[in-house]
Design a protein around this motif. Structure first.
Motif, PDB file in Angstrom:
ATOM      1  N   ASP A 295      74.328  70.979  -1.035  1.00 34.72           N
ATOM      2  CA  ASP A 295      74.524  70.862   0.417  1.00 34.72           C
ATOM      3  C   ASP A 295      74.145  72.149   1.142  1.00 34.72           C
ATOM      4  N   ARG A 296      74.159  73.270   0.445  1.00 32.90           N
ATOM      5  CA  ARG A 296      73.798  74.548   1.057  1.00 32.90           C
ATOM      6  C   ARG A 296      72.334  74.551   1.510  1.00 32.90           C
ATOM      7  N   TYR A 297      71.481  73.758   0.842  1.00 32.75           N
ATOM      8  CA  TYR A 297      70.073  73.654   1.258  1.00 32.75           C
ATOM      9  C   TYR A 297      69.989  73.250   2.728  1.00 32.75           C
ATOM     10  N   ALA A 298      70.696  72.209   3.113  1.00 34.25           N
ATOM     11  CA  ALA A 298      70.661  71.756   4.507  1.00 34.25           C
ATOM     12  C   ALA A 298      71.285  72.785   5.439  1.00 34.25           C
ATOM     13  N   ARG A 299      72.372  73.410   5.014  1.00 37.80           N
ATOM     14  CA  ARG A 299      72.997  74.440   5.863  1.00 37.80           C
ATOM     15  C   ARG A 299      72.048  75.609   6.099  1.00 37.80           C
ATOM     16  N   ASP A 300      71.274  75.960   5.087  1.00 32.59           N
ATOM     17  CA  ASP A 300      70.303  77.052   5.230  1.00 32.59           C
ATOM     18  C   ASP A 300      69.120  76.650   6.100  1.00 32.59           C
ATOM     19  N   ARG A 301      68.561  75.473   5.858  1.00 37.94           N
ATOM     20  CA  ARG A 301      67.257  75.134   6.405  1.00 37.94           C
ATOM     21  C   ARG A 301      67.264  74.391   7.740  1.00 37.94           C
ATOM     22  N   LEU A 302      68.286  73.593   8.036  1.00 37.97           N
ATOM     23  CA  LEU A 302      68.287  72.873   9.315  1.00 37.97           C
ATOM     24  C   LEU A 302      68.248  73.814  10.516  1.00 37.97           C
ATOM     25  N   PRO A 303      69.035  74.894  10.547  1.00 34.44           N
ATOM     26  CA  PRO A 303      68.936  75.810  11.696  1.00 34.44           C
ATOM     27  C   PRO A 303      67.548  76.452  11.816  1.00 34.44           C
ATOM     28  N   VAL A 304      66.909  76.729  10.690  1.00 32.59           N
ATOM     29  CA  VAL A 304      65.565  77.306  10.725  1.00 32.59           C
ATOM     30  C   VAL A 304      64.590  76.305  11.334  1.00 32.59           C
ATOM     31  N   ALA A 305      64.654  75.051  10.886  1.00 28.10           N
ATOM     32  CA  ALA A 305      63.757  74.018  11.418  1.00 28.10           C
ATOM     33  C   ALA A 305      63.985  73.830  12.918  1.00 28.10           C
ATOM     34  N   ARG A 306      65.237  73.805  13.343  1.00 31.17           N
ATOM     35  CA  ARG A 306      65.527  73.678  14.783  1.00 31.17           C
ATOM     36  C   ARG A 306      64.916  74.838  15.563  1.00 31.17           C
ATOM     37  N   GLY A 307      65.051  76.037  15.035  1.00 32.00           N
ATOM     38  CA  GLY A 307      64.492  77.217  15.701  1.00 32.00           C
ATOM     39  C   GLY A 307      62.977  77.169  15.787  1.00 32.00           C
ATOM     40  N   VAL A 308      62.328  76.719  14.720  1.00 32.71           N
ATOM     41  CA  VAL A 308      60.865  76.607  14.730  1.00 32.71           C
ATOM     42  C   VAL A 308      60.432  75.564  15.753  1.00 32.71           C
ATOM     43  N   LEU A 309      61.110  74.433  15.803  1.00 32.79           N
ATOM     44  CA  LEU A 309      60.770  73.412  16.786  1.00 32.79           C
ATOM     45  C   LEU A 309      60.956  73.926  18.205  1.00 32.79           C
ATOM     46  N   ARG A 310      62.048  74.652  18.444  1.00 33.92           N
ATOM     47  CA  ARG A 310      62.258  75.231  19.787  1.00 33.92           C
ATOM     48  C   ARG A 310      61.144  76.210  20.140  1.00 33.92           C
ATOM     49  N   GLY A 311      60.795  77.069  19.179  1.00 29.78           N
ATOM     50  CA  GLY A 311      59.760  78.072  19.433  1.00 29.78           C
ATOM     51  C   GLY A 311      58.385  77.474  19.655  1.00 29.78           C
ATOM     52  N   THR A 312      57.997  76.512  18.804  1.00 23.93           N
ATOM     53  CA  THR A 312      56.672  75.908  18.975  1.00 23.93           C
ATOM     54  C   THR A 312      56.630  75.059  20.236  1.00 23.93           C
ATOM     55  N   ASP A 313      57.755  74.459  20.599  1.00 29.99           N
ATOM     56  CA  ASP A 313      57.804  73.693  21.844  1.00 29.99           C
ATOM     57  C   ASP A 313      57.605  74.623  23.035  1.00 29.99           C
ATOM     58  N   LEU A 314      58.239  75.793  22.998  1.00 30.71           N
ATOM     59  CA  LEU A 314      58.084  76.765  24.079  1.00 30.71           C
ATOM     60  C   LEU A 314      56.630  77.239  24.177  1.00 30.71           C
ATOM     61  N   ILE A 315      56.040  77.578  23.034  1.00 34.97           N
ATOM     62  CA  ILE A 315      54.645  78.035  23.034  1.00 34.97           C
ATOM     63  C   ILE A 315      53.738  76.937  23.598  1.00 34.97           C
ATOM     64  N   SER A 316      53.977  75.697  23.192  1.00 37.65           N
ATOM     65  CA  SER A 316      53.162  74.581  23.685  1.00 37.65           C
ATOM     66  C   SER A 316      53.327  74.396  25.182  1.00 37.65           C
ATOM     67  N   ARG A 317      54.564  74.476  25.658  1.00 32.40           N
ATOM     68  CA  ARG A 317      54.800  74.300  27.095  1.00 32.40           C
ATOM     69  C   ARG A 317      54.132  75.402  27.910  1.00 32.40           C
ATOM     70  N   VAL A 318      54.188  76.624  27.415  1.00 31.57           N
ATOM     71  CA  VAL A 318      53.511  77.724  28.121  1.00 31.57           C
ATOM     72  C   VAL A 318      52.005  77.443  28.150  1.00 31.57           C
ATOM     73  N   GLY A 319      51.469  76.965  27.038  1.00 28.62           N
ATOM     74  CA  GLY A 319      50.048  76.626  26.988  1.00 28.62           C
ATOM     75  C   GLY A 319      49.694  75.480  27.912  1.00 28.62           C
ATOM     76  N   LEU A 320      50.646  74.592  28.167  1.00 27.64           N
ATOM     77  CA  LEU A 320      50.387  73.446  29.026  1.00 27.64           C
ATOM     78  C   LEU A 320      50.518  73.763  30.511  1.00 27.64           C
ATOM     79  N   LEU A 321      50.967  74.966  30.833  1.00 29.93           N
ATOM     80  CA  LEU A 321      51.018  75.357  32.241  1.00 29.93           C
ATOM     81  C   LEU A 321      49.603  75.702  32.688  1.00 29.93           C
ATOM     82  N   ALA A 322      48.762  74.702  32.601  1.00 32.20           N
ATOM     83  CA  ALA A 322      47.339  74.938  32.775  1.00 32.20           C
ATOM     84  C   ALA A 322      46.949  75.274  34.209  1.00 32.20           C
ATOM     85  N   GLY A 323      47.367  74.459  35.129  1.00 32.49           N
ATOM     86  CA  GLY A 323      46.879  74.649  36.484  1.00 32.49           C
ATOM     87  C   GLY A 323      47.924  75.286  37.382  1.00 32.49           C
ATOM     88  N   GLY A 324      47.510  75.509  38.600  1.00 29.48           N
ATOM     89  CA  GLY A 324      48.438  76.017  39.592  1.00 29.48           C
ATOM     90  C   GLY A 324      48.671  77.510  39.491  1.00 29.48           C
TER      91      GLY A 324
END
Length: 182
Positions: free
Chosen positions: A107-136
């Protein structure tokens, strides 16, 4: 180049060099002249992850557990770290823990890795959103003035590099004891 869906011709339409050049000029605000392209395609960015990494004797890792934008290039590192952590937990459960403690170790596998995966998703989502601020004006202000200041700061540049490389992650997790594999 990331182009918001609203600005592209029909989602099923092929993209040709002329259309891409028009979009590139609109996004960059520069008078770009493109010569030729070897390959042009569209893809949709998905951000998803499972709620659990373990269900009984079934474990998920890497792309089977979480998918996200390729922004930041973290997908492979995350998957490798998932596999390394899972291998260490399985080894520990088989060699060190008795049958009564094996589930807690696994069970420690999930405790270790789920927060990391959430953080990566948050970070890549932020990078993508900044990249999508194309116009204006907001997108141009961010790309031309704010991001250069952030990237120009040695402290912030180091923090960004450490976050993208995921080096601090392996230090936070329990160390993998390679001697256990002997």
């Amino acid at each position: 180049m990331v182009i918001p869906k609203e600005e592209t011709p029909g989602t099923g339409a092929e993209i040709d060099l002329a259309t891409f050049a028009t979009l590139a000029r609109a996004v960059s605000g520069l008078p770009l002249a493109l010569g030729e392209a070897t390959w042009l395609t569209r893809f949709t960015i998905h951000h998803r992850m499972v709620k659990r990494l373990r269900h009984g004797r079934v474990f998920l890792a890497g792309d089977a557990a979480h998918i996200h934008s390729p922004a930041g290039g973290q997908g492979m590192n995350t998957g490798i770290q998932d596999a390394l952590n899972l291998g260490a937990r399985l080894t520990e459960a088989l060699r060190r823990a008795g049958p009564d403690k094996a589930d807690a170790v696994l069970d420690r596998y999930a405790r270790d890795r789920l927060p990391v995966a959430r953080g990566v998703l948050r970070g890549t989502d932020l990078i993508s959103r900044v990249g999508l601020l194309a116009g204006g004006w907001w997108g141009r202000l961010l790309r031309r003035h704010i991001l250069p200041l952030v990237i120009g700061s040695p402290f912030l540049r180091r923090r960004i590099a450490l976050t993208l490389s995921q080096l601090p992650v392996s230090r936070q997790e329990r160390p993998v004891r390679l001697r256990a594999l002997d």
